[in-house]
Scaffold this motif. Structure first.
Motif, PDB file in Angstrom:
ATOM      1  N   GLY A 241      49.698  13.827 -10.070  1.00  0.00           N
ATOM      2  CA  GLY A 241      49.978  12.658 -10.891  1.00  0.00           C
ATOM      3  C   GLY A 241      49.261  12.706 -12.227  1.00  0.00           C
ATOM      4  O   GLY A 241      49.834  12.361 -13.271  1.00  0.00           O
ATOM      5  N   GLY A 242      48.009  13.138 -12.222  1.00  0.00           N
ATOM      6  CA  GLY A 242      47.265  13.235 -13.470  1.00  0.00           C
ATOM      7  C   GLY A 242      47.901  14.212 -14.435  1.00  0.00           C
ATOM      8  O   GLY A 242      47.946  13.979 -15.645  1.00  0.00           O
ATOM      9  N   LEU A 243      48.418  15.313 -13.904  1.00  0.00           N
ATOM     10  CA  LEU A 243      49.028  16.342 -14.752  1.00  0.00           C
ATOM     11  C   LEU A 243      50.384  15.894 -15.288  1.00  0.00           C
ATOM     12  O   LEU A 243      50.646  15.953 -16.490  1.00  0.00           O
ATOM     13  N   ILE A 244      51.258  15.415 -14.395  1.00  0.00           N
ATOM     14  CA  ILE A 244      52.625  15.054 -14.797  1.00  0.00           C
ATOM     15  C   ILE A 244      52.646  13.757 -15.598  1.00  0.00           C
ATOM     16  O   ILE A 244      53.185  13.697 -16.707  1.00  0.00           O
TER      17      ILE A 244
ATOM     18  N   SER B 187      28.459   9.053 -19.244  1.00  0.00           N
ATOM     19  CA  SER B 187      28.234   9.653 -20.568  1.00  0.00           C
ATOM     20  C   SER B 187      29.325  10.660 -20.896  1.00  0.00           C
ATOM     21  O   SER B 187      29.828  10.706 -22.026  1.00  0.00           O
ATOM     22  N   TYR B 188      29.694  11.444 -19.907  1.00  0.00           N
ATOM     23  CA  TYR B 188      30.763  12.424 -20.122  1.00  0.00           C
ATOM     24  C   TYR B 188      32.077  11.733 -20.467  1.00  0.00           C
ATOM     25  O   TYR B 188      32.819  12.178 -21.349  1.00  0.00           O
ATOM     26  N   SER B 189      32.362  10.636 -19.777  1.00  0.00           N
ATOM     27  CA  SER B 189      33.610   9.916 -20.027  1.00  0.00           C
ATOM     28  C   SER B 189      33.668   9.383 -21.455  1.00  0.00           C
ATOM     29  O   SER B 189      34.698   9.451 -22.118  1.00  0.00           O
ATOM     30  N   VAL B 190      32.538   8.859 -21.925  1.00  0.00           N
ATOM     31  CA  VAL B 190      32.479   8.356 -23.301  1.00  0.00           C
ATOM     32  C   VAL B 190      32.724   9.480 -24.294  1.00  0.00           C
ATOM     33  O   VAL B 190      33.564   9.389 -25.198  1.00  0.00           O
ATOM     34  N   HIS B 191      32.007  10.591 -24.129  1.00  0.00           N
ATOM     35  CA  HIS B 191      32.102  11.700 -25.065  1.00  0.00           C
ATOM     36  C   HIS B 191      33.476  12.345 -25.026  1.00  0.00           C
ATOM     37  O   HIS B 191      34.043  12.721 -26.068  1.00  0.00           O
ATOM     38  N   CYS B 192      34.040  12.487 -23.812  1.00  0.00           N
ATOM     39  CA  CYS B 192      35.351  13.124 -23.662  1.00  0.00           C
ATOM     40  C   CYS B 192      36.423  12.349 -24.415  1.00  0.00           C
ATOM     41  O   CYS B 192      37.246  12.930 -25.129  1.00  0.00           O
TER      42      CYS B 192
ATOM     43  N   ALA C  83      45.999  11.704 -23.234  1.00  0.00           N
ATOM     44  CA  ALA C  83      46.475  11.525 -21.857  1.00  0.00           C
ATOM     45  C   ALA C  83      46.589  12.853 -21.134  1.00  0.00           C
ATOM     46  O   ALA C  83      46.255  12.968 -19.954  1.00  0.00           O
ATOM     47  N   LYS C  84      47.078  13.890 -21.838  1.00  0.00           N
ATOM     48  CA  LYS C  84      47.159  15.216 -21.218  1.00  0.00           C
ATOM     49  C   LYS C  84      45.776  15.718 -20.841  1.00  0.00           C
ATOM     50  O   LYS C  84      45.567  16.269 -19.757  1.00  0.00           O
ATOM     51  N   ALA C  85      44.838  15.547 -21.771  1.00  0.00           N
ATOM     52  CA  ALA C  85      43.480  16.019 -21.514  1.00  0.00           C
ATOM     53  C   ALA C  85      42.852  15.294 -20.337  1.00  0.00           C
ATOM     54  O   ALA C  85      42.190  15.915 -19.492  1.00  0.00           O
ATOM     55  N   LEU C  86      43.046  13.978 -20.260  1.00  0.00           N
ATOM     56  CA  LEU C  86      42.512  13.232 -19.120  1.00  0.00           C
ATOM     57  C   LEU C  86      43.192  13.655 -17.831  1.00  0.00           C
ATOM     58  O   LEU C  86      42.573  13.685 -16.766  1.00  0.00           O
ATOM     59  N   GLY C  87      44.500  13.994 -17.918  1.00  0.00           N
ATOM     60  CA  GLY C  87      45.197  14.497 -16.742  1.00  0.00           C
ATOM     61  C   GLY C  87      44.609  15.813 -16.268  1.00  0.00           C
ATOM     62  O   GLY C  87      44.411  16.034 -15.067  1.00  0.00           O
ATOM     63  N   LEU C  88      44.308  16.714 -17.226  1.00  0.00           N
ATOM     64  CA  LEU C  88      43.678  17.985 -16.868  1.00  0.00           C
ATOM     65  C   LEU C  88      42.274  17.757 -16.324  1.00  0.00           C
ATOM     66  O   LEU C  88      41.834  18.453 -15.402  1.00  0.00           O
ATOM     67  N   ASP C  89      41.584  16.773 -16.889  1.00  0.00           N
ATOM     68  CA  ASP C  89      40.246  16.439 -16.405  1.00  0.00           C
ATOM     69  C   ASP C  89      40.291  15.976 -14.954  1.00  0.00           C
ATOM     70  O   ASP C  89      39.481  16.386 -14.123  1.00  0.00           O
ATOM     71  N   VAL C  90      41.271  15.122 -14.654  1.00  0.00           N
ATOM     72  CA  VAL C  90      41.436  14.654 -13.279  1.00  0.00           C
ATOM     73  C   VAL C  90      41.798  15.815 -12.357  1.00  0.00           C
ATOM     74  O   VAL C  90      41.304  15.923 -11.232  1.00  0.00           O
ATOM     75  N   MET C  91      42.669  16.704 -12.847  1.00  0.00           N
ATOM     76  CA  MET C  91      43.056  17.859 -12.042  1.00  0.00           C
ATOM     77  C   MET C  91      41.842  18.715 -11.708  1.00  0.00           C
ATOM     78  O   MET C  91      41.667  19.158 -10.563  1.00  0.00           O
ATOM     79  N   ALA C  92      40.981  18.943 -12.702  1.00  0.00           N
ATOM     80  CA  ALA C  92      39.771  19.728 -12.458  1.00  0.00           C
ATOM     81  C   ALA C  92      38.855  19.039 -11.463  1.00  0.00           C
ATOM     82  O   ALA C  92      38.262  19.678 -10.585  1.00  0.00           O
ATOM     83  N   SER C  93      38.732  17.702 -11.578  1.00  0.00           N
ATOM     84  CA  SER C  93      37.860  16.974 -10.647  1.00  0.00           C
ATOM     85  C   SER C  93      38.408  17.009  -9.236  1.00  0.00           C
ATOM     86  O   SER C  93      37.661  17.086  -8.261  1.00  0.00           O
ATOM     87  N   ARG C  94      39.744  16.965  -9.094  1.00  0.00           N
ATOM     88  CA  ARG C  94      40.341  17.046  -7.754  1.00  0.00           C
ATOM     89  C   ARG C  94      40.124  18.439  -7.160  1.00  0.00           C
ATOM     90  O   ARG C  94      39.923  18.577  -5.954  1.00  0.00           O
ATOM     91  N   CYS C  95      40.192  19.480  -8.002  1.00  0.00           N
ATOM     92  CA  CYS C  95      39.897  20.828  -7.513  1.00  0.00           C
ATOM     93  C   CYS C  95      38.457  20.891  -7.010  1.00  0.00           C
ATOM     94  O   CYS C  95      38.173  21.518  -5.988  1.00  0.00           O
TER      95      CYS C  95
END
Length: 467
Positions: free
Chosen positions: A159-162, A366-371, A381-393
């Motif tokens: 979902g984060g990616l798409i 802090s990371y969320s603010v800077h990101c 939105a794409k970047a946050l989707g990739l961020d979520v994908m990395a966190s799920r991994c």
């Protein structure tokens, strides 16, 4: 004039932003409940094999004679290594000779046993019903229980990616409203799922939408907030996520049946879906995606709600139309260049663990603010989707790392500690974003490299990319 100045013209933190957060924080809190929902709906209660002589309602007291249930349990259910009733096996035949033993326990391996072919009896003192008791996910079927949480996390990844891509393409508000409705329907239907497979499928779809509800709500408020207030707003959102997870424990204490708990955290999204019509689309996104008319309309709406008079003089179409030159920059790729504790020292371990998790929570905020401040609007939105994908991994890999304890008990913790240390080495090379407006295009990112880390807000307004 930069968008930050346009935002100041209509009110960077006023009545509108406060009302927007009132609509945004509740769905974020409830969506966070879904992430940890299986901790309660999939709880494994105490259980043992079902046996006719004890659990058949048609067997009368006269059929069991003068024996109490505890005595009958002793001759029918073997004891495990901890001298507790075995959860997954029963004696093939009643072992009456065990009644003659006083304080001694024979070798149970010499006695014939069989699996729980007739099902199980569950301890319902804590939870009246869970998906484990619903579909007997114990003993040989216990490995199916983690599948649900894994599929939910996989849904968050997909979902984060798409939906992240679709949010950058069609807007934050449209995709958010769709996901609110999707979670409302999938979560409610999950409470009435007739089979475990259907339940897993519905939880996957819930995961797809839950992550977008958090990220898109996040962007809808951040992209409407002035630079000086972004850190505070993002902190409030992360606190809302934590409050939602805390709230889940209270809800699980009140609603002990998993069907009811599932409905309680799902039905509110129908309300959130209808109330989301009053959310305002990101004017920043509208302008950057070559929709200046709509962006100007939203800016005027915000100015009116914030009680700003005579704002239309600054919010003219010429200012917005300058942003059309950013469209071709969308094709640029420049942005992408850039376990169980031992008893010893228990107090110390708990203290260090508490400090560690507090540091993790602070670093995530802090990371969320800077990101958010580093990624331009066109790709946020794409970047946050990739961020979520990395966190799920990472969530999927975490249980696998714990298997390394068979080689060295401290190895997983060494890995968990070393990785943040290595990551911290690259932090000094990141540009400072404190009190700077959100970047909108890749060109802004390239120009931002020229800014000094000590640049103050006054310097920024001179150097910021013109609309």
């Amino acid at each position: 004039m930069a968008f930050e100045e346009l935002l100041n013209e209509v009110g960077g933190l006023g009545k509108f932003q406060i009302i927007q957060m009132v609509f945004i924080l509740p769905p974020v809190m409830i969506a966070a409940c879904h992430i940890l929902l299986e901790n309660f709906t999939a709880a494994i209660p105490g259980h043992r094999c079902w046996v006719p002589i004890l659990d058949n309602d048609t067997v009368s007291d006269n059929d069991t004679g003068i024996f109490s249930p505890d005595v009958l349990l002793r001759i029918i259910i073997p004891l495990d290594s901890n001298l507790k009733p075995e959860k997954c096996h029963r004696f093939l035949l009643p072992q009456w000779q065990l009644l003659q033993l006083n304080g001694t326990f024979p070798n149970m391996t010499d006695l014939d046993t069989e699996p729980c072919v007739d099902g199980w009896v569950y301890d319902r003192s804590s939870f009246s019903s869970t998906i484990v008791t619903e579909w007997d996910l114990v003993c040989d079927y216990q490995s199916q229980k983690p599948v649900v949480q894994s599929l939910f996390m996989a849904g968050m990844l997909v979902g984060g990616l798409i939906y992240g891509h679709l949010s950058d393409r069609f807007g934050r508000k449209l995709i958010l409203r769709w996901c609110l409705l999707q979670l409302a329907i999938s979560g409610t239907c999950a409470a009435f799922a007739p089979t475990f497979l259907i339940y897993c499928s519905l939880r996957f779809w819930s995961g797809c939408s839950a992550v977008v509800i958090i990220t898109n709500n996040w962007m809808l408020i951040v992209e409407w907030t002035r630079s000086q207030s972004k850190a505070m707003v993002i902190t409030l959102i992360t606190c809302a996520i934590s409050i939602g997870q805390i709230m889940l424990g209270g809800l699980a204490f009140v609603f002990r049946d998993w069907h009811t708990l599932q409905l309680v955290v799902s039905i509110p999204f129908f309300v959130f879906f209808f109330s989301s019509r009053w959310l305002v689309e990101s004017a920043r996104w509208l302008i950057i995606t070559n929709k200046p008319d709509e962006g100007l309309k939203e800016l005027k709406k915000v100015a009116h709600r914030n009680g700003i008079k005579n704002a239309e003089a600054a919010l003219n179409m010429e200012i917005c139309k300058h942003n059309t030159l950013f469209w071709h920059l969308y094709q640029s790729t420049a942005l992408w260049e850039q376990y169980f504790p031992v008893p010893e020292m228990q107090t110390l371990r708990v203290t260090l663990a508490s400090v560690g998790i507090s540091c993790v929570a602070a670093s995530i905020t802090s990371y969320s603010v800077h990101c958010n401040e580093l990624i331009p609007t066109l790709l946020r939105a794409k970047a946050l989707g990739l961020d979520v994908m990395a966190s799920r991994c990472g969530s999927a890999l975490a249980p696998l790392l714990m298997t390394l304890v068979v080689y060295l008990p401290t190895l997983p913790w060494i890995i968990y500690g070393v990785c943040p240390i290595i990551a911290s080495l690259v932090v000094p090379f990141q540009p400072e974003t404190r009190n700077l407006p959100l970047l909108d295009t890749i060109q802004d990112v390239e120009n931002n490299k020229k800014f000094s880390r000590e640049a103050n807000e006054k310097d920024f307004y001179i150097k910021v990319t013109k609309f």
